[in-house]
Design an enzyme around this catalytic site. Structure first.
Site, PDB file in Angstrom:
ATOM      1  N   GLY A  35      -0.307  -3.913   7.527  1.00  0.00           N
ATOM      2  CA  GLY A  35      -1.391  -4.863   7.353  1.00  0.00           C
ATOM      3  C   GLY A  35      -1.686  -5.808   8.486  1.00  0.00           C
ATOM      4  O   GLY A  35      -2.182  -6.910   8.253  1.00  0.00           O
ATOM      5  N   GLU A  46       1.446  -6.402   0.261  1.00  0.00           N
ATOM      6  CA  GLU A  46       0.147  -6.264  -0.393  1.00  0.00           C
ATOM      7  C   GLU A  46      -0.784  -5.358   0.402  1.00  0.00           C
ATOM      8  O   GLU A  46      -1.627  -4.665  -0.170  1.00  0.00           O
ATOM      9  CB  GLU A  46      -0.481  -7.644  -0.597  1.00  0.00           C
ATOM     10  CG  GLU A  46      -1.272  -8.227   0.552  1.00  0.00           C
ATOM     11  CD  GLU A  46      -0.425  -8.575   1.775  1.00  0.00           C
ATOM     12  OE1 GLU A  46      -0.958  -8.571   2.895  1.00  0.00           O
ATOM     13  OE2 GLU A  46       0.776  -8.862   1.604  1.00  0.00           O
ATOM     14  N   ASP A  47      -0.630  -5.329   1.724  1.00  0.00           N
ATOM     15  CA  ASP A  47      -1.491  -4.499   2.556  1.00  0.00           C
ATOM     16  C   ASP A  47      -1.305  -3.017   2.242  1.00  0.00           C
ATOM     17  O   ASP A  47      -2.265  -2.277   2.069  1.00  0.00           O
ATOM     18  CB  ASP A  47      -1.219  -4.777   4.040  1.00  0.00           C
ATOM     19  CG  ASP A  47       0.278  -4.925   4.329  1.00  0.00           C
ATOM     20  OD1 ASP A  47       1.090  -4.284   3.622  1.00  0.00           O
ATOM     21  OD2 ASP A  47       0.641  -5.683   5.234  1.00  0.00           O
ATOM     22  N   ASN A  48      -0.039  -2.601   2.174  1.00  0.00           N
ATOM     23  CA  ASN A  48       0.232  -1.209   1.859  1.00  0.00           C
ATOM     24  C   ASN A  48      -0.225  -0.840   0.454  1.00  0.00           C
ATOM     25  O   ASN A  48      -0.766   0.249   0.227  1.00  0.00           O
ATOM     26  CB  ASN A  48       1.733  -0.929   2.016  1.00  0.00           C
ATOM     27  CG  ASN A  48       2.085   0.531   1.800  1.00  0.00           C
ATOM     28  OD1 ASN A  48       2.297   0.976   0.679  1.00  0.00           O
ATOM     29  ND2 ASN A  48       2.144   1.278   2.885  1.00  0.00           N
TER      30      ASN A  48
END
Length: 474
Positions: free
Chosen positions: A245, A287-289
């Site tokens: 991210g 959270e990005d993944n």
């Protein structure tokens, strides 16, 4: 006699499997090297750089304190060659040290539409070129502080396409235009349309160390060689979501349809909006993944790597900082992709060299020293070729020996760090302790002892001053 024959069969089978595995991993590594050459050694200027009809983009930059090279990192977003974008900075506290730098840049680039949102206090303020506006109320949507910091910017963004950039990332002026191209551009004339729409455009991190600290150099060597090689290979094959991210573009309208369940959504599903969108990912550490995986699995959409890199500025990182950063993400991955995490040690060069030595010696009586010499010489050459593709130039002579020493340390530390990480579930992140749960969700861990191994590592010194870095980085 029979037991000897069984032993020979077992040894032959293991040696054969070892050679097959070794060649398979070399195929992946060489494919990553080839893909890096093809993708990153030519970065053409996008026609969107001057197109009057370019779609609008909201650049979201969450901030906290004075990251290394912060002024240049943030300035790079003001310098994008793109006709239609806004920048929204977000901080959690009204007295955050990043705010004076943001205001200075807003004064320097008055024509760029800019806002600042302060979102963790009972009152939050947003500054733009028209003055000051107030946004009352506090909003905490999960345990992830980055998501809490971003949630107001996410909701107030004027455009559907969002570009989320970490504060320690610098980008080239043409990055935004080329990224929107990768997301929206039609296929070339005569080419078939892509089978799935692109939902996420992301950028491989390219690290450069602002200080010659051991941990900083090891992190730089890791991100710019082995990590980049595997990351590019996996995303070129594109059989599964794999996104970090540092720098990601996606559409808010897509994100508002997913919730992190990773279960496919049919067109007839009734969506409950209160548990979807960015807020639904506040329960994850990575959270990005999870956002990228949700767009992939829940909506059936796909990702694309841009031909640009996210230039990740590595600051004052000690060896302990590096070790515990790697421990953190291995423990998170263990709860997200267990099978891939369990085989990870067997993808590293040291374990692969041991497999090659034993297999080749048994099958072909090749002396170990020949196998080791060839293995590490070619492995290093491939890694340096990946570095040159991402950097746009070979490894500079000024950092050659530091870099090679850090590269060797990274390879030797990979297995010990993995063993330390795989048997635990607690991580330290941004000064807080978390327990990693199923699917990568986290909860705040109870206060108390952080463990014997953690006490062995000195605490990271806080940064009290801004650390500038020249624009030209080698």
């Amino acid at each position: 006699m029979l037991s000897g024959e069984i032993r020979d069969v077992v040894m032959l089978s293991l040696a054969t499997v070892g050679i097959i595995w070794y060649l398979a991993l070399w195929s992946i590594g060489l494919f990553g090297c080839w893909s890096a050459r093809k993708r990153y050694r030519l970065r053409p200027r996008s026609p969107l750089a001057t197109a009057a009809s370019a779609p609008g983009v909201s650049i979201l930059r969450p901030l906290k304190g004075l990251d290394t090279n912060l002024y240049e990192n943030l300035e790079s977003t003001f310098q994008q060659e793109y006709p239609n974008y806004e920048i929204i900075f977000s901080v959690a506290e009204e007295n955050d040290q990043a705010l004076p730098i943001v205001r200075e840049l807003m004064s320097k680039y008055p024509r760029v539409q800019t806002a600042v949102i302060i979102g963790k206090k009972t009152r939050s303020f947003a500054f733009d070129e028209r003055g000051l506006r107030c946004c009352p109320g506090e909003e905490v949507v999960g345990v992830n502080p980055k998501v809490n910091n971003l949630i107001r910017s996410y909701r107030q963004a004027a455009h559907d396409i969002l570009w989320v950039l970490d504060s320690n990332v610098m980008v080239d002026p043409g990055t935004l235009a080329r990224s929107v191209d990768a997301m929206d551009a039609p296929p070339p004339p005569g080419s078939p349309p892509p089978p799935r729409r692109i939902a996420v455009v992301h950028h491989v991190p390219f690290a450069f160390a602002a200080e010659a600290k051991l941990g900083s150099r090891i992190e730089e060597a890791f991100l710019n060689t082995n990590h980049a090689k595997m990351y590019i290979a996996i995303n070129t094959v594109a059989i599964e979501s794999c996104v970090v991210g540092k720098s990601n573009l996606y559409r808010r309208s897509d994100l508002e349809r997913v919730n992190g369940s990773l279960k496919a959504i049919s067109p007839n599903d009734t969506l409950q909006q209160d548990d979807r969108g960015l807020a639904a990912f506040g329960r994850f550490l990575a959270e990005d993944n999870m956002i990228a995986s949700s767009l992939w699995h829940e909506l059936g959409l796909r990702h694309s790597l841009s031909c640009d890199v996210a230039r990740n500025v590595v600051g004052n990182m000690t060896l302990g900082d590096y070790v515990w950063r790697r421990v953190r993400w291995i423990r998170v991955r263990k709860h997200m992709v267990l099978a891939a995490t369990l085989v990870e040690p067997f993808t590293e060069s040291v374990m692969l060299s041991a497999i090659a030595v034993s297999s080749l010696k048994y099958l072909f009586a090749i002396p170990p020293w020949i196998t080791l010499l060839l293995h590490y010489s070619v492995w290093l050459s491939v890694d340096l070729d990946v570095y040159a593709s991402l950097a746009g130039h070979p490894l500079p002579a000024s950092i050659r020996w530091e870099f090679l020493g850090a590269w060797a340390a990274r390879e030797l530390l990979a297995l010990p760090i993995y063993l330390l990480a795989i048997f635990g579930d607690e991580v330290m992140w941004r000064g807080n302790r978390y327990q990693v749960l199923r699917n990568g969700e986290v909860r705040r861990a109870a206060s108390g002892d952080t463990g014997y191994f953690r006490r062995l590592v000195p605490k990271r010194r806080s940064r009290e001053h801004y650390e500038p870095l020249p624009h030209t980085v080698t």
